[in-house]
Design an enzyme around this catalytic site. Structure first.
Site: not given
Length: 412
Positions: A163, A303, A314, A335, A340, A398
């Protein structure tokens, strides 16, 4: 030796909110959502039945001159590049530079083409698969298609770090221009995600929201009751140039790209480090690269996936870095509106950040209900004017692939 300044002179995006930057930006400023029931395949057997699909009507405006056997992700690359290069501020790059670089990120490559031809192989015993399967499955097909269409001859390659792919592509382009390898690079990310295999995989991972009855607010980044992300797809690209060359061709400068920080957590294949220490380090490295400190950040594009573990990690990273100021800095987790976009998400969020700097505005989302133990400055419902001198955009992928970018208001 002083670093060469690297500036942004054009941006474009295509996603569930529209096929061009003007439409996408309009919808982001309005806080409009692109999340709807899935139409591309039957999702009834899945837990999650909604997503941020790009409207297939994009093919009505896509120019495929000279192209053949282009995969779906290749089409999105061509669509986004077409809208980018036809902008008035970008037209001069082909006349001004003998070699333009092209660096794009993608987490999946040509998975759709691979899946489609795998079905044909089992149905026909391998006799009817497409002869161009191999080059279209190649993740670099998004770069190859665009370079052939626009005759781009400089450095060109793709980056795949889950990502954070698009964000790493942008950061790599920044370093190459700073170091004098090239004066101009087109960079960003491309991802075509709604394949039955990928969707089933994420559905079984149980990382996606199951709030199917409320698609526009199903993804709830940093909110109470969040239960996962929503899939999106699309492409986003930026033209990066050295300041000197951009000024010499009379280009309008939208923002300056000032910092790039990247870390690897080496922790887990999908889980984040709970205390956010790896994300904090990426952000701190980006600030150091930009030559500023945390007190200078006026805006954060997080994110912000809407999953319980990622959002908490986060938040922990931001709280550790920014301290009490964490609740004051405007944070915009788009998002929720776009879905996403995996490897393209960091590129779209970088484009969004550039537009916020250009217009000095903080865009809203549709829903936010703060957790009891955390408070963020997230606007809901309407956009707000806000002075943004320095902004941060984070992408945490990831495998603990973490990227933080710093974009700044440009001053000659």
């Amino acid at each position: 030796m002083d670093k060469r300044k690297v500036v942004v002179t054009a941006v474009n995006a295509c996603c569930s909110l529209g096929h061009d930057i003007d439409t996408v930006w309009h919808n982001l400023k309005q806080g409009n959502s692109g999340i709807k029931p899935i139409s591309r395949f039957n999702a009834e057997r899945h837990f999650t039945k909604i997503g941020g699909e790009i409207d297939d009507a994009y093919r009505d405006i896509l120019d495929l001159t000279g192209q053949s056997a282009v995969s779906k992700n290749g089409e999105l690359s061509l669509l986004c590049g077409q809208g980018l290069f036809l902008q008035e501020n970008a037209k001069g790059i082909f006349e001004s530079y003998p070699d333009i670089g092209l660096i794009l990120g993608s987490g999946l490559g040509g998975l759709y083409f691979s899946e489609d031809n795998l079905k044909k192989m089992y149905e026909t015993g391998g006799k009817r698969i497409h002869p161009m399967t191999v080059p279209n499955v190649d993740p670099n097909s998004i770069v190859s298609a665009l370079s052939r269409r626009w005759q781009i001859h400089g450095h060109q390659f793709s980056i795949s770090t889950a990502c954070s792919s698009g964000a790493n592509a942008i950061g790599t382009a920044l370093d190459l221009i700073r170091n004098g390898r090239l004066d101009c690079i087109v960079t960003g990310g491309v991802e075509y995600t709604f394949t039955t295999l990928l969707y089933a995989g994420f559905d079984q991972l149980r990382a996606m929201s199951r709030c199917n009855d409320t698609p526009e607010t199903s993804c709830k980044p940093f909110s109470q009751g969040r239960d996962g992300f929503i899939m999106g797809e699309g492409a986003a690209m930026l033209v990066l140039e050295s300041e000197e060359r951009a000024l010499s061709r009379g280009a309008t400068i939208l923002a300056e790209l000032t910092g790039y920080g990247v870390t690897g957590g080496a922790y887990h294949v999908v889980k984040p480090i709970e205390d956010g220490s790896d994300g904090k380090k990426a952000m701190a490295l980006a600030l150091s690269d930009a030559g500023i400190d945390s007190d200078n950040i006026d805006f954060i594009s997080p994110h912000g996936t809407g999953t319980a573990l990622n959002d908490q990690a986060e938040y922990n990273a931001m709280a550790a870095l920014f301290g009490p100021k964490t609740s004051d800095i405007p944070v915009v987790p788009i998002k929720q509106l776009t879905g996403h976009m995996l490897g393209a998400s960091g590129a779209l969020e970088a484009v969004h950040t550039v537009k916020c700097i250009e217009d000095q505005i903080v865009t809203p989302i549709a829903y936010y209900q703060a957790e009891a133990n955390q408070k963020l400055n997230i606007s809901v419902g309407e956009a707000n004017q806000h002075s943004i001198k320095h902004a941060m955009s984070n992408s945490f992928g990831f495998g603990n692939n973490n990227v933080s970018l710093i974009m700044s208001q440009y001053h000659h």
